[in-house]
Design a protein around this motif. Structure first.
Motif, PDB file in Angstrom:
ATOM      1  N   HIS A   1       5.421   3.244  -0.315  1.00  0.00           N
ATOM      2  CA  HIS A   1       4.262   3.083  -1.206  1.00  0.00           C
ATOM      3  C   HIS A   1       4.736   3.265  -2.650  1.00  0.00           C
ATOM      4  O   HIS A   1       5.818   3.812  -2.896  1.00  0.00           O
TER       5      HIS A   1
ATOM      6  N   GLN B   1       4.577   7.678  -9.039  1.00  0.00           N
ATOM      7  CA  GLN B   1       3.794   8.812  -9.557  1.00  0.00           C
ATOM      8  C   GLN B   1       4.700  10.001  -9.758  1.00  0.00           C
ATOM      9  O   GLN B   1       4.714  10.624 -10.815  1.00  0.00           O
TER      10      GLN B   1
ATOM     11  N   ARG C   1       7.257  -1.413   5.062  1.00  0.00           N
ATOM     12  CA  ARG C   1       6.900  -0.599   6.235  1.00  0.00           C
ATOM     13  C   ARG C   1       7.408  -1.262   7.502  1.00  0.00           C
ATOM     14  O   ARG C   1       7.415  -2.496   7.598  1.00  0.00           O
TER      15      ARG C   1
ATOM     16  N   GLN D   1       1.798  -3.096  -3.768  1.00  0.00           N
ATOM     17  CA  GLN D   1       0.767  -2.118  -4.133  1.00  0.00           C
ATOM     18  C   GLN D   1       0.688  -1.969  -5.639  1.00  0.00           C
ATOM     19  O   GLN D   1       1.651  -2.272  -6.359  1.00  0.00           O
TER      20      GLN D   1
ATOM     21  N   GLU E   1      -0.183   1.189  -8.004  1.00  0.00           N
ATOM     22  CA  GLU E   1      -0.470   2.610  -8.054  1.00  0.00           C
ATOM     23  C   GLU E   1      -1.089   2.931  -9.403  1.00  0.00           C
ATOM     24  O   GLU E   1      -0.721   2.315 -10.410  1.00  0.00           O
TER      25      GLU E   1
ATOM     26  N   PHE F   1      -5.111  12.176   2.258  1.00  0.00           N
ATOM     27  CA  PHE F   1      -3.734  11.859   1.861  1.00  0.00           C
ATOM     28  C   PHE F   1      -3.107  13.189   1.469  1.00  0.00           C
ATOM     29  O   PHE F   1      -3.778  14.020   0.837  1.00  0.00           O
TER      30      PHE F   1
ATOM     31  N   THR G   1      -3.255  14.111  -2.395  1.00  0.00           N
ATOM     32  CA  THR G   1      -4.501  14.258  -3.151  1.00  0.00           C
ATOM     33  C   THR G   1      -5.439  15.230  -2.456  1.00  0.00           C
ATOM     34  O   THR G   1      -5.433  15.364  -1.229  1.00  0.00           O
TER      35      THR G   1
ATOM     36  N   GLY H   1      -7.763   9.727  -4.977  1.00  0.00           N
ATOM     37  CA  GLY H   1      -8.083  11.149  -4.896  1.00  0.00           C
ATOM     38  C   GLY H   1      -7.657  11.887  -6.150  1.00  0.00           C
ATOM     39  O   GLY H   1      -7.133  11.293  -7.089  1.00  0.00           O
TER      40      GLY H   1
ATOM     41  N   ALA I   1      -5.475   9.765  -8.876  1.00  0.00           N
ATOM     42  CA  ALA I   1      -4.525   8.714  -8.520  1.00  0.00           C
ATOM     43  C   ALA I   1      -5.198   7.756  -7.555  1.00  0.00           C
ATOM     44  O   ALA I   1      -6.180   8.100  -6.899  1.00  0.00           O
ATOM     45  N   PHE I   2      -4.687   6.540  -7.539  1.00  0.00           N
ATOM     46  CA  PHE I   2      -5.207   5.572  -6.577  1.00  0.00           C
ATOM     47  C   PHE I   2      -4.105   4.596  -6.203  1.00  0.00           C
ATOM     48  O   PHE I   2      -3.132   4.432  -6.936  1.00  0.00           O
ATOM     49  N   GLY I   3      -4.263   4.013  -5.018  1.00  0.00           N
ATOM     50  CA  GLY I   3      -3.287   3.030  -4.553  1.00  0.00           C
ATOM     51  C   GLY I   3      -4.027   1.811  -4.027  1.00  0.00           C
ATOM     52  O   GLY I   3      -4.862   1.917  -3.136  1.00  0.00           O
TER      53      GLY I   3
HETATM   54  N1  DAH Z   1       0.013   5.706  -1.048  1.00  0.00           N
HETATM   55  C1  DAH Z   1      -1.145   5.433  -0.254  1.00  0.00           C
HETATM   56  C2  DAH Z   1      -0.799   4.401   0.790  1.00  0.00           C
HETATM   57  O1  DAH Z   1       0.168   3.769   0.693  1.00  0.00           O
HETATM   58  C3  DAH Z   1      -2.261   4.903  -1.094  1.00  0.00           C
HETATM   59  C4  DAH Z   1      -2.771   5.944  -2.023  1.00  0.00           C
HETATM   60  C5  DAH Z   1      -3.798   6.777  -1.631  1.00  0.00           C
HETATM   61  C6  DAH Z   1      -2.212   6.108  -3.265  1.00  0.00           C
HETATM   62  C7  DAH Z   1      -4.269   7.745  -2.469  1.00  0.00           C
HETATM   63  C8  DAH Z   1      -2.690   7.078  -4.134  1.00  0.00           C
HETATM   64  C9  DAH Z   1      -3.725   7.912  -3.711  1.00  0.00           C
HETATM   65  O2  DAH Z   1      -2.207   7.261  -5.341  1.00  0.00           O
HETATM   66  O3  DAH Z   1      -4.203   8.871  -4.563  1.00  0.00           O
HETATM   67  O4  DAH Z   1      -1.532   4.217   1.716  1.00  0.00           O
END
Ligand code: DAH
Length: 344
Positions: A170, A175, A198, A212, A214, A252, A255, A288, A309-311
């Motif tokens: 990921h 981050q 993966r 992705q 991020e 996760f 987070t 999260g 953060a988010f993905g």
């Molecule tokens: N890294 C996670 C994935 O690959 C996605 C993710 C979820 C990224 C929550 C984030 C986060 O930064 O806060 O499924």
């Protein structure tokens, strides 16, 4: 001899006159003015003439030569000019004809969606960060609160290169890298688009390599509401102003709290259809509040700093946006597929 010269002159001029093309004119020149021509012959015979006649015939012969030569030159010029005119007439260009369309390339639908998201976040003050695809286990897992042996590592089947090196699963690894590089000093406001890997079997919704984006914000006084507001702007930009989002509790390791984010269905507006599987909601990303352990490991004081953060899965967004049903379409690069999409 005078008569002979007169005769030759008339003969030659007549032939020049009737010549149809440059070749024929040239033939006349060679025949009458050449070294073996009749005028040269006359000049050669001048030895037999008397002293008085010689200069008269000599100058007459020169006059005749010059006359023929000048007529030939004039005729050549005329023919050449006619030739140019003929060409111009036959090659006229119809400037009113429509042009042939020039084929231009276009963005790959995935690139188009990624660039659109980049534009959005750049506009909100984010910078773009990058990190390696061949990554240390430390940044991909450990620094994200996923120590060796942690069961949540199984959520992401990993291509290991050595015990400590892997293909990042990921972009969350970026981050960790970005925070470490900041040495405990905020604010941090980045997105990171990139390839991830993966160990999945490829099918219509899985690919061993995908993309992705991020997002990470670390600052003082960052709250969950900042995350929600940001993602709402994102969802509306990508799926339409009328869209709403909802946050569902999730897990996760990096987070706390963690959420999964749904957008109200853009096809049925919530009534229920095949795109949202009759729920009215479509899952679009995970997010999260950055776990205090993650902040601390990167050198931030978690009492002073918070983060969200988010993905986002770029293929998922593009598939929803464009109604693409098979993720493999992105990678087989059939131009009949890739040229169907225009960047918004
Ligand atoms: N890294 C996670 C994935 O690959 C996605 C993710 C979820 C990224 C929550 C984030 C986060 O930064 O806060 O499924």
């Amino acid at each position: 001899m005078k008569e002979r010269l007169q005769e030759l002159k008339e003969e030659a001029l007549g032939k020049v006159e009737s010549a149809q093309n440059l070749k024929e004119v040239n033939d006349v020149r060679v025949a009458y003015l050449g070294k073996k021509g009749p005028i040269t012959e006359v000049l050669r015979g001048m030895g037999k003439l008397s002293a008085e006649e010689r200069p008269v015939i000599g100058s007459l012969a020169n006059e005749v030569r010059e006359e023929i030569a000048s007529q030939i030159a004039a005729k050549q010029a005329r023919l050449e000019e006619e030739e140019v005119e003929r060409q111009l007439a036959s090659e006229t260009i119809d400037v009113t004809l429509p042009g042939r369309p020039v084929k231009t390339g276009n963005h790959h639908p995935l690139t188009a969606v990624i660039e659109e998201m980049e534009d959005l976040f750049l506009g909100m003050g984010y910078s773009i960060a990058e990190g390696p695809e061949v990554e240390k286990d430390y940044y991909n897992f450990e620094a994200l609160n996923l120590p060796k042996g942690h069961p949540a590592r199984d959520m992401q089947d990993t291509f290991y290169i050595t015990e400590d090196t892997l293909l990042r699963t990921h972009t969350s690894s970026v981050q960790a890298r970005t925070m470490v590089a900041c040495e405990g000093e905020g604010p941090v406001k980045i997105i990171c688009p990139g390839k991830v890997y993966r160990r999945d079997n490829d099918d219509a919704t899985h690919s061993h390599q995908f993309t992705q984006i991020e997002g990470l914000v670390v600052d003082k006084d960052i709250r969950m509401s900042d995350l929600k507001g940001t993602l709402e702007v994102f969802a509306k930009k990508m799926f339409g102003e009328e869209r709403e989002i909802r946050l569902r509790p999730s897990f996760f390791p990096f987070t706390e709290p963690s959420v999964e984010v749904d957008v109200s269905c853009f096809k049925c507006s919530g009534k229920g259809c095949n795109v949202c599987k009759t729920t009215g909601w479509i899952e679009i990303l995970g997010a999260g509040m950055v776990h205090p352990n993650v902040l601390e490991m990167a050198g931030f004081d978690s009492k002073e700093y918070q983060g969200f953060a988010f993905g986002i899965g770029a293929e998922r967004i593009a598939m929803l946006r464009y109604g693409i049903e098979d993720i493999r379409e992105f990678y087989t690069n059939d131009v009949r597929f890739t040229t169907q999409f225009k960047r918004a």
